[in-house]
Design an enzyme around this catalytic site. Structure first.
Site, mmCIF file in Angstrom:
data_model
loop_
_atom_site.group_PDB
_atom_site.id
_atom_site.type_symbol
_atom_site.label_atom_id
_atom_site.label_comp_id
_atom_site.label_asym_id
_atom_site.label_seq_id
_atom_site.Cartn_x
_atom_site.Cartn_y
_atom_site.Cartn_z
ATOM 1 N N HIS A 110 9.057 -3.850 3.460
ATOM 2 C CA HIS A 110 8.665 -3.784 2.076
ATOM 3 C C HIS A 110 9.922 -4.244 1.232
ATOM 4 O O HIS A 110 9.765 -4.941 0.309
ATOM 5 C CB HIS A 110 8.139 -2.687 1.580
ATOM 6 C CG HIS A 110 6.779 -1.990 2.274
ATOM 7 N ND1 HIS A 110 6.754 -1.016 3.056
ATOM 8 C CD2 HIS A 110 5.519 -2.631 2.362
ATOM 9 C CE1 HIS A 110 5.471 -0.897 3.443
ATOM 10 N NE2 HIS A 110 4.594 -2.052 2.979
ATOM 11 N N LEU A 153 8.501 -3.262 11.664
ATOM 12 C CA LEU A 153 8.202 -2.173 10.818
ATOM 13 C C LEU A 153 6.853 -2.009 10.348
ATOM 14 O O LEU A 153 6.399 -2.968 9.959
ATOM 15 C CB LEU A 153 9.254 -2.229 9.604
ATOM 16 C CG LEU A 153 10.983 -2.161 10.133
ATOM 17 C CD1 LEU A 153 11.754 -2.317 9.011
ATOM 18 C CD2 LEU A 153 10.979 -0.795 10.710
ATOM 19 N N SER A 188 4.023 0.855 8.267
ATOM 20 C CA SER A 188 3.791 2.214 7.650
ATOM 21 C C SER A 188 2.993 3.034 8.557
ATOM 22 O O SER A 188 3.144 4.307 8.695
ATOM 23 C CB SER A 188 2.755 2.221 6.195
ATOM 24 O OG SER A 188 3.639 1.488 5.265
ATOM 25 N N MET A 230 0.709 -1.201 -0.028
ATOM 26 C CA MET A 230 -0.042 -0.197 -0.039
ATOM 27 C C MET A 230 0.994 1.443 -0.081
ATOM 28 O O MET A 230 0.544 2.334 0.119
ATOM 29 C CB MET A 230 -0.942 0.010 1.216
ATOM 30 C CG MET A 230 -1.778 -1.009 1.139
ATOM 31 S SD MET A 230 -3.456 -0.902 2.174
ATOM 32 C CE MET A 230 -2.782 -0.745 3.797
ATOM 33 N N LYS A 252 4.463 -10.465 8.644
ATOM 34 C CA LYS A 252 4.006 -9.381 9.678
ATOM 35 C C LYS A 252 2.411 -9.437 9.515
ATOM 36 O O LYS A 252 1.994 -9.274 10.597
ATOM 37 C CB LYS A 252 4.634 -8.230 9.098
ATOM 38 C CG LYS A 252 3.821 -7.003 9.506
ATOM 39 C CD LYS A 252 4.334 -6.201 10.904
ATOM 40 C CE LYS A 252 3.584 -5.249 11.459
ATOM 41 N NZ LYS A 252 2.440 -4.475 10.661
ATOM 42 N N ASP A 253 1.896 -9.564 8.412
ATOM 43 C CA ASP A 253 0.461 -9.944 8.599
ATOM 44 C C ASP A 253 0.265 -11.402 8.452
ATOM 45 O O ASP A 253 -0.562 -11.782 7.076
ATOM 46 C CB ASP A 253 -0.103 -9.061 7.196
ATOM 47 C CG ASP A 253 0.299 -7.609 7.374
ATOM 48 O OD1 ASP A 253 1.175 -7.135 6.769
ATOM 49 O OD2 ASP A 253 -0.452 -6.804 7.930
ATOM 50 N N GLY A 274 4.361 -10.577 3.462
ATOM 51 C CA GLY A 274 5.093 -10.569 4.892
ATOM 52 C C GLY A 274 4.414 -11.288 5.837
ATOM 53 O O GLY A 274 3.515 -11.235 5.907
ATOM 54 N N ALA A 310 4.217 3.966 0.954
ATOM 55 C CA ALA A 310 4.965 4.575 2.065
ATOM 56 C C ALA A 310 5.906 3.565 2.470
ATOM 57 O O ALA A 310 5.679 3.082 3.947
ATOM 58 C CB ALA A 310 3.787 4.764 3.338
HETATM 59 P P1 AMP Z 1 1.275 -3.345 3.302
HETATM 60 O O1 AMP Z 1 1.774 -2.187 2.338
HETATM 61 O O2 AMP Z 1 1.340 -2.737 4.940
HETATM 62 O O3 AMP Z 1 0.073 -3.576 2.693
HETATM 63 O O4 AMP Z 1 2.389 -4.346 3.269
HETATM 64 C C1 AMP Z 1 2.749 -4.939 2.186
HETATM 65 C C2 AMP Z 1 3.486 -6.162 2.449
HETATM 66 O O5 AMP Z 1 4.612 -6.039 3.158
HETATM 67 C C3 AMP Z 1 2.542 -7.081 3.010
HETATM 68 O O6 AMP Z 1 2.723 -8.299 2.299
HETATM 69 C C4 AMP Z 1 3.009 -7.023 4.437
HETATM 70 O O7 AMP Z 1 3.051 -8.353 5.288
HETATM 71 C C5 AMP Z 1 4.446 -6.731 4.160
HETATM 72 N N1 AMP Z 1 5.180 -6.210 5.153
HETATM 73 C C6 AMP Z 1 4.830 -4.935 5.837
HETATM 74 N N2 AMP Z 1 5.617 -4.708 7.028
HETATM 75 C C7 AMP Z 1 6.428 -5.826 6.867
HETATM 76 C C8 AMP Z 1 7.195 -6.090 8.015
HETATM 77 N N3 AMP Z 1 7.744 -5.353 9.045
HETATM 78 N N4 AMP Z 1 8.206 -7.266 7.836
HETATM 79 C C9 AMP Z 1 7.937 -7.753 6.696
HETATM 80 N N5 AMP Z 1 7.038 -7.634 5.870
HETATM 81 C C10 AMP Z 1 6.290 -6.849 5.905
#
Ligand code: AMP
Length: 634
Positions: free
Chosen positions: A373, A521, A523, A366, A486-487, A484, A368
């Protein structure tokens, strides 16, 4: 001659308000002994409205007056009062009245320090600076702020000139003034926008055309408040709202004078939905449909307004304000590596994909972007010949009241960061590119995986995620997709979708990237203050305690309890700062809770709000002794 008991009034900066109030005070028997003003208009106004009043320097006005009216621009007031104090002209017992809306009496402290009586008196009215204004003072509400002992003097002055004093505390002045500006000034902007749109489609004398409707709406609102609301938002008619936005965006694309209209429509419609929802005019489902329509339309509006910025700057950007599709951006070439190619439309994406032969990976984000990422992109390079990164803040996965609007966006920064890690192609569509017909009718359901933990706190969230993930997989056609850890719950839902719907892609998980202090980490960390950031460490510390317990051989209950204890301690140290939504130990595949005797891999997941920021984190733990070396094989 001054009548006994009447006051000698001096007017500093006889602007429109000063002139009319001075004139009114004179009419009730006070004497205006001096006025000051620099511009030709002010001098002319003094001549017309305050005939015979001597024009002298500011300090001389203050020296001659018992009541000093300060009617200078708001921004000049504090400096003026201080400057006059430095000159030593304020006197004990002098009445000092300023007429700036946003200030109380604090701004007059330098005069009060020598014994003057400060008062703030502000008419909720707009003036022309001519004799026409005198009639406007009759019955006009005045906000009055003063210390209790002198408040009756301020009220009496207002009553004498025909106004109605309303006492306001010091702290209420800024919001009071904001309310007046928002209501009166922005009303002008709004009405003028409606007029320009009507004129653009050929309605002559749009003001005359609008007058009966707008007058009725204003009267109705002033009498009955929000009950006066009518129209498509009040009816929950999202189809009409979507059509409005399309029409306004088209007009704005053709006529520069209208570029401010679509974003204003979206902002006010969003506020109207919220008020209508609060007034229980329609169910939340209908509100969501309206908000979805607005979010989809917003992309178009944003595109048009950046177009205008580009036009004004005289640059040659594409109509969405981004660098032209399919070309390298202007970001620097780093280590001989060009910046990734940016595309924003389906057509350009489809055209560009064949230029990336071999195995292709996708990383969906998404934006930022942070180091988490970027690690996904680095890992992606190991799995494929080319890496496509998508940047899309998906309205479908945000519920009403979540942070869709304020979610951080930084396309330029993201592109620069992505050149560092070697992404080949960036697909950054707007909502109307992803959802050209508005919110999709057919969506992916996450089933029970979407109803528990995160899904329980954010109903519909995982349906929105899976719908956009499947669409982006279709659009980017990768061999491998990286997500990630993370999710973790999102990952479980995506794996399940890929399996259940036979999606032809390999899913690869990337471990959680953390800051040196352990904070995962995200956003959304950008929302945290320094203090909140330090409080947020409780989440990763709790997970570490759970991991330690698991390593020491604890069962599911004890592992969760070890983690929960850390969160409880943090809450006791700083009550109310960290609010835990859940902390749980679950099956990483189906997110089901574990039996007491469970052995194997488990997901320790936590979600909490720190201030208004919602954070999630997790750790994979192993319960029960790992199988040791096989004695027979020794
Ligand atoms: P987002 O922009 O938050 O939707 O995240 C995009 C992708 O990056 C998703 O697959 C998240 O799980 C991954 N991601 C976000 N933060 C982290 C992190 N701290 N460590 C590993 N992957 C991450």
């Amino acid at each position: 001659m001054t009548r006994p008991g009447r006051l000698a009034v001096g007017i500093v900066g006889a602007g429109r308000v000063g002139a009319v109030v001075g004139n009114a005070l004179r009419a009730v028997g006070h004497s205006v002994v001096a006025a000051s003003g620099a511009s030709a208009t002010t001098l002319e106004r003094i001549g017309a409205m305050l005939p015979g009043v001597p024009v002298v320097d500011v300090d001389e006005v203050v020296r001659r007056a018992e009541v000093v009216l300060l009617t200078v621009p708001d921004d000049a007031l504090a400096g003026l009062v201080r400057g006059l104090a430095d000159l030593g002209v304020w006197r004990p017992g002098q009445i000092v009245v300023h007429m700036a809306g946003r200030f109380g009496v604090d701004v007059l402290r330098p005069a009060q320090a020598v014994g003057a009586f400060p008062m703030a008196v502000h008419p909720a009215m707009t003036f022309t600076g001519t004799s026409l204004d005198l009639a406007r003072l009759v019955g006009c509400p005045f906000a009055v702020t003063a210390a209790p002992v002198v408040l009756p003097i301020a009220q009496a002055l207002v009553l004498e000139i025909g106004g109605e004093p309303v006492v306001l505390p010091e702290a209420a002045r800024a919001p009071y003034h904001a309310a007046l500006s928002h209501g009166a000034n922005h009303l002008v902007t709004l009405v003028a926008q409606a007029e320009r749109v009507l004129e653009a489609v050929g309605v002559e004398d749009a003001g005359h055309f609008l007058a009966p409707l707008l007058t009725a709406a204003l009267d109705g609102t002033l009498r009955g408040g929000e009950a006066a609301l009518t129209g498509p938002v009040a009816r929950g008619d999202s189809g009409t709202v979507a059509e409005h936005l399309r029409a306004l965006a088209t007009l704005a694309g053709q006529d520069e004078r209208l570029v401010d209209v679509p974003p204003a429509y979206v902002a006010l419609a969003r506020a109207t939905v919220q008020r209508a929802l609060a007034g229980r005019r329609f169910p939340e489902r209908q509100a969501q449909a309206l908000l979805d329509a607005l979010a989809a339309g917003e992309g178009v509006a944003a595109d048009v307004s950046t177009l205008d910025a580009g036009r004004l700057a005289g640059d040659s950007r594409s109509p969405d304000g981004r660098p032209p599709d399919g070309r390298h951006t202007g970001s620097p070439v780093i280590d001989g590596r060009p910046a990734p190619v940016l595309v924003t439309t389906r057509e350009k994406l489809a055209e560009t994909l064949p230029t990336l032969p071999g195995r292709r990976a996708v990383v969906m984000t998404m934006g930022a972007l942070h180091a988490g990422h970027l690690e996904l992109v680095r890992q992606a390079r190991r799995h494929a010949d080319h890496v496509v990164v998508t940047i899309f803040v998906n309205p479908l996965q945000f519920a009403a009241g979540e942070d869709l609007d304020r979610y951080p966006r930084d396309l330029e920064g993201d592109l620069a960061a992505l050149s560092d890690v070697g992404a080949d192609l960036v697909f950054a569509p707007s909502p109307d590119v992803v959802y050209p017909g508005g919110p999709p009718v057919v969506r992916v359901s996450a089933g029970h995986v979407g109803d528990v933990w995160e899904g329980a706190v954010r109903p519909g969230h995982f349906d929105g995620v899976l719908t956009v993930v499947l669409k982006l997989l279709h659009l980017t056609r990768p061999h491998v997709a990286l997500f990630g850890q993370k999710d973790a719950q999102q990952l479980a839902a995506i794996r399940r979708m890929v399996r259940d719907l036979d999606v032809d892609v390999d899913v690869v998980a990337v471990p959680i990237q953390r800051d040196v202090d352990g904070l995962a980490l995200s956003s959304r960390n950008a929302y945290l203050t320094a203090q909140q950031r330090s409080s947020a460490l409780a989440l990763s510390q709790a997970l570490r305690a759970g991991e330690d317990a698991a390593r020491a051989g604890a069962g599911p209950g004890e592992v969760v309890e070890a983690a929960r204890r850390v969160l409880r301690d943090a809450q006791e140290r700083e009550p109310g700062v960290v609010v835990v939504d859940y902390i749980t130990l679950i099956n990483p595949d189906d997110l089901a809770e574990l039996d007491a005797g469970y052995r194997g891999d488990a997901l320790l997941a936590v979600a909490a709000r720190v201030g208004s920021t919602r954070l999630i984190d997790n750790a994979l733990v192993h319960l029960g002794a790992r199988p040791g070396p096989d004695p027979a094989g020794e």
